[in-house]
Design an enzyme around this catalytic site. Structure first.
Site, short mmCIF file in Angstrom:
data_model
loop_
_atom_site.label_atom_id
_atom_site.label_comp_id
_atom_site.label_asym_id
_atom_site.label_seq_id
_atom_site.Cartn_x
_atom_site.Cartn_y
_atom_site.Cartn_z
N LYS A 112 -20.02 -32.79 -17.43
CA LYS A 112 -19.17 -33.97 -17.57
C LYS A 112 -19.31 -34.80 -16.30
O LYS A 112 -19.15 -34.27 -15.19
CB LYS A 112 -17.73 -33.50 -17.77
O1 G3P Z 1 -10.04 -34.41 -20.75
C1 G3P Z 1 -9.81 -35.75 -20.52
C2 G3P Z 1 -8.60 -36.33 -21.21
O2 G3P Z 1 -8.42 -35.82 -22.47
C3 G3P Z 1 -7.38 -36.43 -20.35
O3 G3P Z 1 -6.20 -36.66 -21.06
O4 G3P Z 1 -3.73 -36.71 -21.21
O5 G3P Z 1 -4.82 -36.50 -18.96
O6 G3P Z 1 -4.90 -38.65 -20.23
P1 G3P Z 1 -4.85 -37.16 -20.32
#
Ligand code: G3P
Length: 217
Positions: free
Chosen positions: A83
Site C-alpha cells: 500500500k
Molecule cells: O484503510 C483505510 C481507510 O479505510 C481508513 O478509514 O475510517 O480511518 O477514515 P477511516
C-alpha cells in the site's frame, strides 16, 4: 463485489474469516498502532488467516525507501499487497512495483484526477476514502461513481476499493455504482447482517415450530 476487512485486529479477523465471506484485508499504520502488534508479525499472522490480498502500507515518504520497504513487506507472504500513499513518490514506487508484477493498493485517494494517475501508474487497487470526504462536507460516494465511470470508459484494469466506510449504506451505494471491493470495519460488517424484521420473523417462526412438537433431527 469483494469484501475486505479494514482491521489489524487478529481476533476479529479470525472470527470474521470463519464466515467464509472474506476476500482480503487492508491495514494502515493507524490500525497497526491500534492493534499494539509488531507490524511485520501482524501482517505475517493475517496472511496465514486470510487466503486473499492483504494490504501492508509503507511508511517512507520518498520513492526509493518506499521501494525498499515494499520489497521487504512483499517477502512476508505471496498474498501481500503493497500500500502506497497517493503522492508523486508513492506513484513512482507504484510504477516500479507494477513493472515487477508486485500488486499495489494506492491509498488516500480523494479525487478522480488522483485516481487517473494511480491507474496510469499500474495500481492494482485505488482506495477512495468515502467517509473522510463526507466528514468535510464533500460527497464520498460521488467520487466512487466518477472513478468507476472513468476506469470503465478507458478500460483501466485498476480495481476500485471503497475505503473509509462509515455505514452499511456506504457499502450498498458503492456496490450499486460498481466498486469492485469494499474494505469494511468489523463493526459495520457485523451490522450488515442485522434487520429488526429478521429477528422478529425468526422469533415468530420458532414459536410456531415449538407448537408443532416436532424436531428435524
Ligand atoms: O484503510 C483505510 C481507510 O479505510 C481508513 O478509514 O475510517 O480511518 O477514515 P477511516
Amino acid at each position: 463485489m469483494k469484501i475486505f476487512i479494514d482491521s489489524a485486529d487478529i481476533n476479529e479477523i479470525k472470527s470474521l474469516n470463519e464466515t467464509g465471506l472474506i476476500d482480503g484485508v487492508t491495514t494502515n499504520p493507524s490500525l497497526i498502532a491500534k492493534s499494539g502488534l509488531n507490524f511485520i508479525d501482524a501482517i505475517e499472522q493475517i496472511c496465514k488467516i486470510v487466503d486473499g490480498p492483504i494490504s501492508a502500507e509503507v511508511t517512507a515518504t520518498d520513492a526509493d525507501t518506499m521501494i525498499l520497504e515494499g520489497k521487504k513487506l512483499s517477502k512476508i507472504a505471496s498474498n501481500v499487497v503493497i500500500k502506497v500513499p497517493l503522492t508523486v513518490d508513492g506513484l513512482k514506487a507504484c510504477k516500479n512495483f507494477s513493472n515487477e508484477n508486485i500488486k499495489v493498493n494506492v491509498t488516500l485517494c480523494f479525487s478522480a484526477g488522483q485516481a487517473i494517475l494511480a491507474a496510469k501508474a499500474g495500481a492494482t487497487y485505488i482506495s477512495p476514502f468515502i467517509g473522510r470526504l463526507d466528514d468535510i462536507g464533500a460527497d464520498g460516494i460521488n467520487l466512487i461513481s466518477e472513478i468507476v465511470d472513468i476506469y470503465d470508459l478507458h478500460d483501466f484494469k485498476t480495481e476500485v476499493l471503497a475505503a473509509s466506510i462509515r455505514s452499511v449504506q456506504d457499502i450498498v451505494d458503492s456496490a450499486k455504482l460498481g466498486a469492485h471491493v469494499a474494505t469494511i470495519p468489523p463493526k459495520i460488517l457485523q451490522s450488515m447482517y442485522d434487520h429488526p424484521l429478521t429477528d422478529k420473523g425468526l422469533n415468530a417462526f420458532l414459536k410456531d415450530w415449538e407448537k408443532t412438537g416436532q424436531s428435524i433431527l
